[in-house]
Design an enzyme around this catalytic site. Structure first.
Site, PDB file in Angstrom:
ATOM      1  N   ASP A  98      40.028  48.393  33.702  1.00 37.41           N
ATOM      2  CA  ASP A  98      39.327  48.731  32.462  1.00 37.41           C
ATOM      3  C   ASP A  98      38.257  47.665  32.167  1.00 37.41           C
ATOM      4  O   ASP A  98      38.560  46.469  32.201  1.00 37.41           O
ATOM      5  CB  ASP A  98      40.349  48.791  31.315  1.00 37.41           C
ATOM      6  CG  ASP A  98      39.816  49.482  30.073  1.00 37.41           C
ATOM      7  OD1 ASP A  98      38.606  49.369  29.788  1.00 37.41           O
ATOM      8  OD2 ASP A  98      40.607  50.123  29.366  1.00 37.41           O
ATOM      9  N   HIS A 100      36.181  47.825  29.327  1.00 31.66           N
ATOM     10  CA  HIS A 100      35.802  47.794  27.902  1.00 31.66           C
ATOM     11  C   HIS A 100      36.222  46.467  27.268  1.00 31.66           C
ATOM     12  O   HIS A 100      37.404  46.130  27.296  1.00 31.66           O
ATOM     13  CB  HIS A 100      36.461  48.958  27.161  1.00 31.66           C
ATOM     14  CG  HIS A 100      36.004  50.297  27.650  1.00 31.66           C
ATOM     15  ND1 HIS A 100      36.628  50.946  28.683  1.00 31.66           N
ATOM     16  CD2 HIS A 100      34.970  51.084  27.262  1.00 31.66           C
ATOM     17  CE1 HIS A 100      36.003  52.095  28.905  1.00 31.66           C
ATOM     18  NE2 HIS A 100      34.985  52.207  28.062  1.00 31.66           N
ATOM     19  N   SER A 151      44.855  52.975  30.992  1.00 33.52           N
ATOM     20  CA  SER A 151      45.145  51.585  30.615  1.00 33.52           C
ATOM     21  C   SER A 151      46.460  51.467  29.865  1.00 33.52           C
ATOM     22  O   SER A 151      47.128  50.427  29.919  1.00 33.52           O
ATOM     23  CB  SER A 151      44.018  51.017  29.762  1.00 33.52           C
ATOM     24  OG  SER A 151      42.830  51.030  30.502  1.00 33.52           O
TER      25      SER A 151
HETATM   26 CO1  B1M Z   1      33.675  53.968  28.007  1.00 31.37          CO
HETATM   27  N1  B1M Z   1      35.012  55.313  27.559  1.00 31.37           N
HETATM   28  N2  B1M Z   1      33.863  54.406  29.895  1.00 31.37           N
HETATM   29  N3  B1M Z   1      32.248  52.691  28.288  1.00 31.37           N
HETATM   30  N4  B1M Z   1      33.455  53.947  26.164  1.00 31.37           N
HETATM   31  C1  B1M Z   1      35.450  55.401  26.175  1.00 31.37           C
HETATM   32  C2  B1M Z   1      36.677  54.508  25.862  1.00 31.37           C
HETATM   33  C3  B1M Z   1      35.756  56.934  25.981  1.00 31.37           C
HETATM   34  C4  B1M Z   1      36.795  57.289  24.909  1.00 31.37           C
HETATM   35  C5  B1M Z   1      34.434  57.682  25.741  1.00 31.37           C
HETATM   36  C6  B1M Z   1      34.598  59.186  25.676  1.00 31.37           C
HETATM   37  O1  B1M Z   1      34.734  59.849  26.672  1.00 31.37           O
HETATM   38  N5  B1M Z   1      34.575  59.750  24.524  1.00 31.37           N
HETATM   39  C7  B1M Z   1      36.232  57.287  27.439  1.00 31.37           C
HETATM   40  C8  B1M Z   1      37.734  57.097  27.703  1.00 31.37           C
HETATM   41  C9  B1M Z   1      38.421  58.380  28.064  1.00 31.37           C
HETATM   42  C10 B1M Z   1      39.878  58.157  28.227  1.00 31.37           C
HETATM   43  O2  B1M Z   1      40.364  57.554  29.152  1.00 31.37           O
HETATM   44  N6  B1M Z   1      40.574  58.654  27.236  1.00 31.37           N
HETATM   45  C11 B1M Z   1      35.407  56.331  28.257  1.00 31.37           C
HETATM   46  C12 B1M Z   1      35.112  56.496  29.644  1.00 31.37           C
HETATM   47  C13 B1M Z   1      35.565  57.815  30.260  1.00 31.37           C
HETATM   48  C14 B1M Z   1      34.429  55.532  30.406  1.00 31.37           C
HETATM   49  C15 B1M Z   1      34.117  55.568  31.915  1.00 31.37           C
HETATM   50  C16 B1M Z   1      35.229  56.112  32.814  1.00 31.37           C
HETATM   51  C17 B1M Z   1      32.806  56.373  32.093  1.00 31.37           C
HETATM   52  C18 B1M Z   1      32.350  56.582  33.515  1.00 31.37           C
HETATM   53  O3  B1M Z   1      32.087  55.651  34.226  1.00 31.37           O
HETATM   54  N7  B1M Z   1      32.290  57.831  33.871  1.00 31.37           N
HETATM   55  C19 B1M Z   1      33.818  54.093  32.206  1.00 31.37           C
HETATM   56  C20 B1M Z   1      35.112  53.332  32.515  1.00 31.37           C
HETATM   57  C21 B1M Z   1      34.897  52.104  33.300  1.00 31.37           C
HETATM   58  C22 B1M Z   1      36.192  51.329  33.433  1.00 31.37           C
HETATM   59  O4  B1M Z   1      36.693  50.810  32.448  1.00 31.37           O
HETATM   60  N8  B1M Z   1      36.719  51.269  34.632  1.00 31.37           N
HETATM   61  C23 B1M Z   1      33.304  53.656  30.867  1.00 31.37           C
HETATM   62  C24 B1M Z   1      32.366  52.656  30.702  1.00 31.37           C
HETATM   63  C25 B1M Z   1      31.843  52.253  29.472  1.00 31.37           C
HETATM   64  C26 B1M Z   1      30.662  51.282  29.341  1.00 31.37           C
HETATM   65  C27 B1M Z   1      30.692  50.153  30.377  1.00 31.37           C
HETATM   66  C28 B1M Z   1      29.384  52.053  29.481  1.00 31.37           C
HETATM   67  C29 B1M Z   1      30.846  50.826  27.845  1.00 31.37           C
HETATM   68  C30 B1M Z   1      31.702  49.545  27.672  1.00 31.37           C
HETATM   69  C31 B1M Z   1      30.904  48.276  27.574  1.00 31.37           C
HETATM   70  C32 B1M Z   1      31.776  47.104  27.212  1.00 31.37           C
HETATM   71  O5  B1M Z   1      32.835  47.199  26.605  1.00 31.37           O
HETATM   72  N9  B1M Z   1      31.306  45.959  27.609  1.00 31.37           N
HETATM   73  C33 B1M Z   1      31.650  51.983  27.254  1.00 31.37           C
HETATM   74  C34 B1M Z   1      31.766  52.231  25.853  1.00 31.37           C
HETATM   75  C35 B1M Z   1      30.907  51.392  24.949  1.00 31.37           C
HETATM   76  C36 B1M Z   1      32.663  53.217  25.318  1.00 31.37           C
HETATM   77  C37 B1M Z   1      32.816  53.691  23.853  1.00 31.37           C
HETATM   78  C38 B1M Z   1      31.641  54.592  23.544  1.00 31.37           C
HETATM   79  C39 B1M Z   1      32.914  52.623  22.788  1.00 31.37           C
HETATM   80  C40 B1M Z   1      33.985  51.542  22.997  1.00 31.37           C
HETATM   81  C41 B1M Z   1      33.782  50.386  22.045  1.00 31.37           C
HETATM   82  O6  B1M Z   1      33.269  49.351  22.424  1.00 31.37           O
HETATM   83  N10 B1M Z   1      34.113  50.569  20.758  1.00 31.37           N
HETATM   84  C42 B1M Z   1      34.194  54.477  23.941  1.00 31.37           C
HETATM   85  C43 B1M Z   1      34.309  55.623  22.960  1.00 31.37           C
HETATM   86  C44 B1M Z   1      34.901  55.183  21.651  1.00 31.37           C
HETATM   87  O7  B1M Z   1      35.741  54.304  21.586  1.00 31.37           O
HETATM   88  N11 B1M Z   1      34.503  55.825  20.602  1.00 31.37           N
HETATM   89  C45 B1M Z   1      34.339  54.735  25.389  1.00 31.37           C
HETATM   90  C46 B1M Z   1      33.950  49.547  19.737  1.00 31.37           C
HETATM   91  C47 B1M Z   1      35.136  48.556  19.738  1.00 31.37           C
HETATM   92  C48 B1M Z   1      34.982  47.522  18.643  1.00 31.37           C
HETATM   93  O8  B1M Z   1      36.295  49.310  19.500  1.00 31.37           O
HETATM   94  O9  B1M Z   1      37.315  48.656  21.721  1.00 31.37           O
HETATM   95  O10 B1M Z   1      38.347  50.488  20.276  1.00 31.37           O
HETATM   96  P1  B1M Z   1      37.600  49.206  20.389  1.00 31.37           P
HETATM   97  O11 B1M Z   1      38.442  48.073  19.648  1.00 31.37           O
HETATM   98  C49 B1M Z   1      39.040  48.289  18.399  1.00 31.37           C
HETATM   99  C50 B1M Z   1      40.513  48.708  18.458  1.00 31.37           C
HETATM  100  O12 B1M Z   1      40.775  49.569  19.553  1.00 31.37           O
HETATM  101  C51 B1M Z   1      41.259  47.420  18.469  1.00 31.37           C
HETATM  102  O13 B1M Z   1      40.439  46.542  17.684  1.00 31.37           O
HETATM  103  C52 B1M Z   1      39.075  46.953  17.700  1.00 31.37           C
HETATM  104  C53 B1M Z   1      38.584  47.102  16.273  1.00 31.37           C
HETATM  105  O14 B1M Z   1      38.834  46.006  15.483  1.00 31.37           O
HETATM  106  N12 B1M Z   1      41.582  46.732  19.712  1.00 31.37           N
HETATM  107  C54 B1M Z   1      42.563  45.780  19.741  1.00 31.37           C
HETATM  108  C55 B1M Z   1      41.053  46.806  20.945  1.00 31.37           C
HETATM  109  N13 B1M Z   1      41.656  45.958  21.776  1.00 31.37           N
HETATM  110  C56 B1M Z   1      42.604  45.314  21.067  1.00 31.37           C
HETATM  111  C57 B1M Z   1      43.505  44.324  21.444  1.00 31.37           C
HETATM  112  C58 B1M Z   1      44.368  43.827  20.478  1.00 31.37           C
HETATM  113  C59 B1M Z   1      44.315  44.286  19.161  1.00 31.37           C
HETATM  114  C60 B1M Z   1      43.417  45.272  18.779  1.00 31.37           C
HETATM  115  O15 B1M Z   1      45.264  42.878  20.722  1.00 31.37           O
HETATM  116  C61 B1M Z   1      45.354  42.291  21.991  1.00 31.37           C
END
Ligand code: B1M
Length: 213
Positions: A98, A100, A151
């Site tokens: 992963d 992200h 993940s």
């Molecule tokens: Co990706 N991606 N992505 N992506 N991406 C998602 C997660 C996805 C839901 C988008 C979608 O389809 N709607 C989907 C996942 C599908 C699934 O498995 N259910 C997805 C996919 C499919 C993919 C790829 C497979 C795409 C591809 O290549 N075809 C690929 C995967 C690569 C890999 O990981 N092997 C991929 C790639 C990417 C980018 C690189 C382009 C980029 C990431 C860049 C980076 O992180 N440096 C990206 C992004 C940006 C997203 C979305 C749009 C946004 C994620 C984000 O940063 N959110 C995402 C869709 C979405 O979430 N709406 C998506 C903002 C961030 C602040 O929130 O990380 O959730 P988040 O963190 C939150 C909480 O979750 C929590 O606290 C935070 C808030 O305070 N939290 C924790 C997180 N970690 C925590 C740990 C803790 C406590 C709390 O304690 C240890």
């Protein structure tokens, strides 16, 4: 567009043009974390929705991620910091497979601003690397982040491997693909120590504080 709409728009468009002056304006109205959790997250959710509908390609989502990271970096110096003594040491990683890391890095910022020594191991961190780091640093807690559905399963494997290695520091898990239920029914039974589910970064801080108090 209103200020809030413009902030979401920078993330959706993946652009930094005009971003910083608007962030500065937002700082006169809101606390930095509310800017992140409000308009910036709203933009990111829209990016996720558009990507899901095939209306954005990965390269565009990457640009959005860059804009989000730039925004968080700009807001970070304005966040509240407690100058309390060191409360504990936390290892932090995005699990194997992963990439992200925006959420994980937000967790790092919030924990380190609030008295924790955070060792951020980065992305795609496999159990082996985590075990080596845990033996070296002897953390008070290990934080795992993951956004992909696979993940969540990787966290189960990681918990099993940590247990086999004799590590039982509390685990904190978070990320969009995870639920509280999955945490307590699937990860906890595989681990020797406590497993805690954090829904966001602030929740992560609350849990860490409860654990170390
Ligand atoms: Co990706 N991606 N992505 N992506 N991406 C998602 C997660 C996805 C839901 C988008 C979608 O389809 N709607 C989907 C996942 C599908 C699934 O498995 N259910 C997805 C996919 C499919 C993919 C790829 C497979 C795409 C591809 O290549 N075809 C690929 C995967 C690569 C890999 O990981 N092997 C991929 C790639 C990417 C980018 C690189 C382009 C980029 C990431 C860049 C980076 O992180 N440096 C990206 C992004 C940006 C997203 C979305 C749009 C946004 C994620 C984000 O940063 N959110 C995402 C869709 C979405 O979430 N709406 C998506 C903002 C961030 C602040 O929130 O990380 O959730 P988040 O963190 C939150 C909480 O979750 C929590 O606290 C935070 C808030 O305070 N939290 C924790 C997180 N970690 C925590 C740990 C803790 C406590 C709390 O304690 C240890």
């Amino acid at each position: 567009l209103t200020l809030e709409e413009r902030l979401a728009h920078y993330i959706i468009e993946g652009t930094k043009e005009g971003l910083y002056p608007d962030l500065d304006e937002a700082l006169t109205l809101y606390r930095p974390l509310d800017v992140i959790n409000g308009p910036l997250m709203k933009g990111m959710e829209e990016v996720g929705r558009l990507f899901n509908n095939n209306e954005l390609i990965v390269a565009e989502v990457l640009q959005s991620a860059e804009a989000m990271k730039a925004a968080v970096a700009h807001l970070e110096p304005h966040m509240e910091k407690s100058d309390s003594a060191m409360k504990g040491k936390i290892l932090l990683a995005t699990v194997k497979g992963d990439v992200h890391d925006i959420g994980k890095n937000l967790v790092e910022i919030i924990l380190s601003n609030n008295g924790y020594d955070v060792i951020n191991l980065g992305i795609k961190v496999g159990p082996e690397q985590l075990i080596i780091a845990a033996r070296e640093h002897k953390p008070d807690m290990i934080g795992l982040s993951g956004l992909l559905v696979k993940s969540a399963q990787q966290m189960v494997t990681t918990a099993q491997d940590l247990k086999l290695a004799g590590i039982h520091a509390p685990l904190m898990v978070g990320g969009a693909a995870l639920t509280r239920k999955f945490t307590y029914t699937r990860i906890q039974p595989e681990y020797d120590g406590l497993v805690l589910y954090a829904k966001d970064a602030m929740d992560g801080l609350d849990l860490a504080n409860k654990l170390t108090n």
